[in-house]
Design an enzyme around this catalytic site. Sequence first.
Site, short mmCIF file in Angstrom:
data_model
loop_
_atom_site.label_atom_id
_atom_site.label_comp_id
_atom_site.label_asym_id
_atom_site.label_seq_id
_atom_site.Cartn_x
_atom_site.Cartn_y
_atom_site.Cartn_z
CG PHE A 62 -13.33 -4.56 -1.37
CD1 PHE A 62 -13.00 -3.27 -1.00
CD2 PHE A 62 -12.59 -5.17 -2.36
CE1 PHE A 62 -11.94 -2.60 -1.60
CE2 PHE A 62 -11.53 -4.50 -2.98
CZ PHE A 62 -11.21 -3.21 -2.59
N PRO A 63 -15.97 -5.75 2.70
CG PRO A 63 -15.90 -5.34 4.99
CD PRO A 63 -15.12 -5.13 3.73
CE1 TYR A 106 -3.02 -3.03 0.32
CE2 TYR A 106 -3.54 -2.39 2.57
CZ TYR A 106 -3.73 -3.23 1.50
OH TYR A 106 -4.62 -4.27 1.59
#
Length: 309
Positions: A232-233, A87
């Site tokens: 990405f829940p 990241y």
Amino acid sequence: MTNTTHSTQPTQPSRLTAENPTTVLLGGDLPVRRLGYGTMRLADGPGDPTGPEARIWTAPADRDAAIALLRTAVELGVQLIDTADAYALGAGEELIADALHPYRDDLMIATKVGVVRPSPTEWVPLGHPAYLRQQTELSLRRLRTDRIDLLQLHRIDPAYPVAEQLGALKQLQEEGKVRHIGLSEVTVEQIREAEETAPVASVQNLYNLATRGHEDVVTYTAGQGIAFLPFFPVAMGAHAAPGGPLDTIAHELGATAAQTALAWLLHRSPTVLPIPGTTSAAHLAENVGALEVALDAEQFARIEAATQG
């Protein structure tokens, strides 16, 4: 984490049940509250960092706002912060250290190694054992700690045997630099193969109401006591449309659609630990509030019936 500071524990009650507890025992010895925070979106472009084509390439332009958001997450009771060396080319880990170091006793920082970023649009698995060990050493420096509580293999690289990749992480574990080992975007077969070399404490896969391709992994990890960290829940697709099942049940519960989607995940398996990411303090508080939303069996069944298939 090794370096800690004092802080008060959150006192909010939870509505989760004994069958769906408020914590996951990570690796058998680390109780973690079941709503973490994913930091992938705390980066800038090029491109919109909130969209599907996010580049996650540079540190956030508004560094002060990102630091404040990380501190707010901990104040709200978040106990697991998830990041990766990929990241923003390590800037994500540096940001976490700037915001949260020295780390409080009940806070766990999870990071990942095993992906290289030759350009803003490329995410390339690289599982050479020496590379994995080197990147972990760099993560330790950027995070300003002597031991990473959860080190995850970002992707399994087909160019190297799984035993060699996990062996590198196990070596770090034996050296005291890693407490627990996790995997990301793997199948049940890959988890079993990895477990032949080292114990697996967590699995981080894409999973939400709209993306259900890892049902067998969720079931397997629950049976093995492995924490499952869906990324990405909160993606809900058409299920959250006005008048749809999620919208209807959210109104019944006095909750938002996002909270209801997270509550569905928490109900789905007792080892699920969602790690929603956001750059909004309001959305962060909304997500953490999902721990106070409890589906009953009938509501869970209605969502299941409407979203499977």
